[in-house]
Design an enzyme around this catalytic site. Sequence first.
Site, mmCIF file in Angstrom:
data_model
loop_
_atom_site.group_PDB
_atom_site.id
_atom_site.type_symbol
_atom_site.label_atom_id
_atom_site.label_comp_id
_atom_site.label_asym_id
_atom_site.label_seq_id
_atom_site.Cartn_x
_atom_site.Cartn_y
_atom_site.Cartn_z
ATOM 1 N N GLY A 60 59.491 88.002 78.357
ATOM 2 C CA GLY A 60 59.774 87.436 76.994
ATOM 3 C C GLY A 60 58.259 86.627 76.286
ATOM 4 O O GLY A 60 57.472 86.109 77.588
ATOM 5 N N GLN A 65 53.650 79.685 72.656
ATOM 6 C CA GLN A 65 52.848 80.051 73.285
ATOM 7 C C GLN A 65 51.462 80.138 73.409
ATOM 8 O O GLN A 65 50.591 80.072 74.348
ATOM 9 C CB GLN A 65 53.082 80.793 75.069
ATOM 10 C CG GLN A 65 55.193 80.397 75.272
ATOM 11 C CD GLN A 65 55.498 80.848 76.255
ATOM 12 O OE1 GLN A 65 56.255 82.105 76.094
ATOM 13 N NE2 GLN A 65 55.401 81.114 77.698
ATOM 14 N N CYS A 114 57.522 80.789 83.805
ATOM 15 C CA CYS A 114 56.723 80.693 82.922
ATOM 16 C C CYS A 114 55.377 81.444 82.093
ATOM 17 O O CYS A 114 54.921 80.853 83.525
ATOM 18 C CB CYS A 114 57.200 79.506 82.061
ATOM 19 S SG CYS A 114 56.882 79.295 80.250
ATOM 20 N N LEU A 115 54.821 82.058 81.559
ATOM 21 C CA LEU A 115 53.416 82.154 81.335
ATOM 22 C C LEU A 115 52.911 81.372 81.159
ATOM 23 O O LEU A 115 51.359 81.310 80.956
ATOM 24 C CB LEU A 115 53.530 83.258 80.379
ATOM 25 C CG LEU A 115 54.131 84.542 80.527
ATOM 26 C CD1 LEU A 115 54.067 85.694 79.774
ATOM 27 C CD2 LEU A 115 53.546 85.156 82.025
ATOM 28 N N HIS A 157 65.555 81.169 77.005
ATOM 29 C CA HIS A 157 64.177 80.580 77.748
ATOM 30 C C HIS A 157 63.059 80.446 76.844
ATOM 31 O O HIS A 157 62.972 79.332 76.457
ATOM 32 C CB HIS A 157 64.068 81.312 79.189
ATOM 33 C CG HIS A 157 61.744 81.016 79.317
ATOM 34 N ND1 HIS A 157 62.476 80.938 80.690
ATOM 35 C CD2 HIS A 157 61.154 80.980 78.473
ATOM 36 C CE1 HIS A 157 61.173 80.215 80.994
ATOM 37 N NE2 HIS A 157 60.471 80.561 79.329
ATOM 38 N N GLU A 158 62.989 81.633 76.009
ATOM 39 C CA GLU A 158 62.377 81.272 74.637
ATOM 40 C C GLU A 158 62.647 80.962 74.092
ATOM 41 O O GLU A 158 61.939 80.373 73.049
ATOM 42 C CB GLU A 158 61.925 83.325 74.758
ATOM 43 C CG GLU A 158 61.757 83.990 75.704
ATOM 44 C CD GLU A 158 60.428 83.840 75.644
ATOM 45 O OE1 GLU A 158 61.176 84.092 77.468
ATOM 46 O OE2 GLU A 158 60.035 82.998 75.738
ATOM 47 N N HIS A 161 61.355 77.777 73.720
ATOM 48 C CA HIS A 161 60.161 77.340 73.302
ATOM 49 C C HIS A 161 59.855 77.065 72.656
ATOM 50 O O HIS A 161 59.278 75.776 71.711
ATOM 51 C CB HIS A 161 59.405 78.939 74.030
ATOM 52 C CG HIS A 161 59.134 78.465 75.344
ATOM 53 N ND1 HIS A 161 57.622 77.335 75.743
ATOM 54 C CD2 HIS A 161 59.355 79.700 76.454
ATOM 55 C CE1 HIS A 161 58.053 77.833 77.034
ATOM 56 N NE2 HIS A 161 58.398 79.038 77.231
HETATM 57 C C1 LIG Z 1 60.199 80.907 90.495
HETATM 58 N N1 LIG Z 1 61.022 82.421 90.340
HETATM 59 C C2 LIG Z 1 60.561 83.416 89.902
HETATM 60 O O1 LIG Z 1 60.143 83.371 88.924
HETATM 61 C C3 LIG Z 1 61.357 84.463 90.021
HETATM 62 C C4 LIG Z 1 61.211 85.039 91.185
HETATM 63 C C5 LIG Z 1 61.727 86.693 91.456
HETATM 64 C C6 LIG Z 1 62.733 86.865 90.869
HETATM 65 C C7 LIG Z 1 62.580 86.661 89.377
HETATM 66 C C8 LIG Z 1 63.615 86.907 88.608
HETATM 67 C C9 LIG Z 1 62.187 85.335 89.205
HETATM 68 N N2 LIG Z 1 62.543 84.948 87.680
HETATM 69 C C10 LIG Z 1 61.184 84.963 87.239
HETATM 70 N N3 LIG Z 1 60.955 86.455 86.989
HETATM 71 C C11 LIG Z 1 60.186 87.042 85.928
HETATM 72 N N4 LIG Z 1 60.355 88.260 85.136
HETATM 73 C C12 LIG Z 1 60.169 89.158 86.726
HETATM 74 C C13 LIG Z 1 59.071 89.560 87.270
HETATM 75 N N5 LIG Z 1 58.625 90.721 85.861
HETATM 76 C C14 LIG Z 1 57.551 91.544 85.738
HETATM 77 C C15 LIG Z 1 56.347 91.086 87.059
HETATM 78 C C16 LIG Z 1 55.764 92.755 86.927
HETATM 79 C C17 LIG Z 1 55.800 94.024 86.585
HETATM 80 C C18 LIG Z 1 56.843 93.610 85.337
HETATM 81 C C19 LIG Z 1 57.893 92.929 85.291
HETATM 82 CL CL1 LIG Z 1 59.000 93.285 84.496
HETATM 83 C C20 LIG Z 1 58.977 89.878 84.681
HETATM 84 C C21 LIG Z 1 59.482 88.941 84.351
HETATM 85 N N6 LIG Z 1 60.544 86.588 84.456
HETATM 86 C C22 LIG Z 1 61.527 85.098 84.941
HETATM 87 N N7 LIG Z 1 61.340 84.437 83.450
HETATM 88 C C23 LIG Z 1 62.415 83.525 82.773
HETATM 89 S S1 LIG Z 1 63.568 83.873 81.248
HETATM 90 C C24 LIG Z 1 61.993 84.117 80.997
HETATM 91 C C25 LIG Z 1 61.765 85.223 82.427
HETATM 92 C C26 LIG Z 1 59.842 85.944 82.038
HETATM 93 O O2 LIG Z 1 59.071 87.155 80.847
HETATM 94 N N8 LIG Z 1 58.808 84.668 82.752
HETATM 95 C C27 LIG Z 1 57.162 85.219 82.589
HETATM 96 N N9 LIG Z 1 61.502 84.746 85.608
HETATM 97 NI NI NI Z 2 58.572 80.159 79.584
#
Ligand SMILES: CNC(=O)c1cccc(C)c1Nc1nc(N2CCN(c3ccccc3Cl)CC2)nc(N2CSC[C@H]2C(=O)NC)n1
Ligand code: NI
Length: 187
Positions: A60, A65, A114-115, A157-158, A161
């Site tokens: 997301g 952002q 979060c990015l 989450h988005e 933001h």
């Molecule tokens: C602190 N622990 C953690 O972060 C955490 C730790 C473990 C598991 C999870 C599930 C966690 N949590 C979490 N993991 C994600 N990703 C997993 C990896 N993935 C991804 C990465 C690389 C290629 C393809 C893909 Cl698909 C991208 C998405 N994304 C979000 N969020 C929160 S909601 C918005 C979303 C977001 O896009 N964040 C940037 N949370």
């Molecule tokens: Ni975020």
Amino acid sequence: MITMDDIIREGHPTLREVAQEVPVPPTPEEVALGQEMMEFLKNSQDPVKSEEMNLRGGVGLAAPQLNISKRIIAVHVPSGDPENEEPILSAVMYNPKILSHSVQDACLGEGEGCLSVDREVPGYVVRHAKITLSYYDSEGNKQKIRLKNYEAIVVQHEIDHLNGVMFYDHISKENPFALKDGVLVID
Ligand SMILES: CNC(=O)c1cccc(C)c1Nc1nc(N2CCN(c3ccccc3Cl)CC2)nc(N2CSC[C@H]2C(=O)NC)n1
Ligand code: NI
């Protein structure tokens, strides 16, 4: 082409602003931005492109952002099944709005990332387990969808933001892993 350099990080004031609604239908510029946001998410999930472009994986992204205080989000949630190319949810949403939600809450068992946050912030981010959402698509058509589990968490989450809310605002200070009864832990 959006890269990590375009993503502002915590501490930047825009992340704490309430973003402005966009006109319906969105302008061509806003449509192009939405397409770029979607392309970023797909690139960030591609092992080759994410490596080449040094992208952090995300499912997301919200316009604030990118230092653009407009109510635009992109979500691209893959199926997670290498056999199935179809994403669970892939949409650019203009003026997204949660119309109603379940009484039940949910959180990601691994916490949230979060990015715009270059650090791990441990703890459960408790959100609604199910939501009914309205938004406008790039043509200005009003869409109404119901989401649950991971994709519901991502959209919340988005949308946070767009309201200047960061995921860690929801994490309990005294016990980050405190869970009330009935909260669904999603793994
Ligand atoms: C602190 N622990 C953690 O972060 C955490 C730790 C473990 C598991 C999870 C599930 C966690 N949590 C979490 N993991 C994600 N990703 C997993 C990896 N993935 C991804 C990465 C690389 C290629 C393809 C893909 Cl698909 C991208 C998405 N994304 C979000 N969020 C929160 S909601 C918005 C979303 C977001 O896009 N964040 C940037 N949370
Ligand atoms: Ni975020």
